[in-house]
Design an enzyme around this catalytic site. Structure first.
Site, short mmCIF file in Angstrom:
data_model
loop_
_atom_site.label_atom_id
_atom_site.label_comp_id
_atom_site.label_asym_id
_atom_site.label_seq_id
_atom_site.Cartn_x
_atom_site.Cartn_y
_atom_site.Cartn_z
N ASP A 159 38.17 32.70 -16.70
CA ASP A 159 37.05 32.07 -16.01
C ASP A 159 37.61 31.06 -15.03
O ASP A 159 38.07 30.00 -15.43
CB ASP A 159 36.13 31.42 -17.04
N TYR A 165 41.12 28.99 -18.44
CA TYR A 165 39.73 28.55 -18.37
C TYR A 165 39.73 27.33 -17.45
O TYR A 165 40.01 26.21 -17.87
CB TYR A 165 39.20 28.22 -19.76
#
Length: 257
Positions: A148, A108
């Site tokens: 992400d 992330y």
């Protein structure tokens, strides 16, 4: 053959209330990597997610960030964060699992934030640390890295590139670092399987009815080291799956993990 899925759920407890279990039951991924879980250790036992092997990496700050790898296959070992010594904040952003055939790394990547307040940290510290870590793992066995990445790599990867120049997620620095990662021996699996195709996004702002109009960004990825490319039989995005401002992305492998 295994299906691997990555999803920024924008809070796993919130996603459970918006159909996460139904998605898991219907889509049946073999491995599910989650980002932005926003859950602390005490929340995990009550989540009742249907995976035998679960690995959670919580941020030190409650209700913030965090990652998880949920798997039907037992990994050999699991690593959290970059190798020590490192000076990065405890935000639960890197979680790696070693399987027989590859390393799987769930990331992330930090958002550069409004006015690009966190861009220097990301550009000069976090992105290079990730690249170095992946390179070390790739010396042992092939690597799959997903999550992400908080960057739209090329203009094709967002609906309005001209309007977003110098906005977080589409700066030259972020895009350049992503290119450097690819140049280090990784392949964007979705773009490899869908070259030149427009209109494929994985994140939409909640404002201005953006999702319904498909005014989005592709910032969630599965990258693989080059020796694995031929074993990726499919790469996909599931924009019809709601429950977060992101949708799931994934790959299908033609070989066991």
């Amino acid at each position: 053959m295994p299906t691997l899925v990555s999803w920024n759920v924008n809070g796993v407890r919130s996603a459970l209330g918006k159909g996460l279990l139904s998605v898991i039951e219907k889509r049946a991924p073999d491995v599910l990597c989650l980002q932005e879980i926003k859950a602390s250790a005490e929340h995990v036992p009550g989540l009742a997610l249907p995976f035998e092997h679960q690995f959670w990496h919580h941020a030190a700050k409650p209700g913030y960030s965090g990652t998880a790898i949920l798997s039907k296959v037992k990994p050999i070992q699991v690593l959290r964060d970059f190798p020590k010594p490192h000076k990065h904040p405890e935000e639960g952003r890197v979680l790696a699992a070693e399987f027989a055939g590859c390393w799987l790394v769930n990331v992330y990547v930090p958002n550069s934030q409004r006015e690009l307040l966190r861009l220097p940290y990301r550009q000069n510290e976090w992105d290079p640390a990730l690249r170095g870590f992946l390179g070390e793992l790739a010396e042992e066995k092939p690597v799959v890295v997903c999550g992400d990445f908080n960057v739209a790599h090329e203009e094709i990867d967002l609906a309005n590139p001209a309007a977003n120049r110098r906005n977080a997620g589409f700066t030259d620095e972020e895009r350049g670092n992503f290119s450097t990662l690819l140049d280090a021996g990784f392949v964007d699996t979705f773009r490899h399987h869908h070259p030149g195709e427009k209109g494929h996004y994985s994140w939409w702002t909640y404002r201005m009815n953006a999702r319904a109009r498909n005014v989005g960004w592709r910032i969630d990825y599965f990258l693989v080291s080059k020796p694995l490319v031929k074993k990726v039989s499919n790469a996909f995005i599931w924009p019809e799956v709601t429950g977060s401002d992101h949708c799931p992305v994934g790959i299908e492998l033609s070989a066991k993990l």
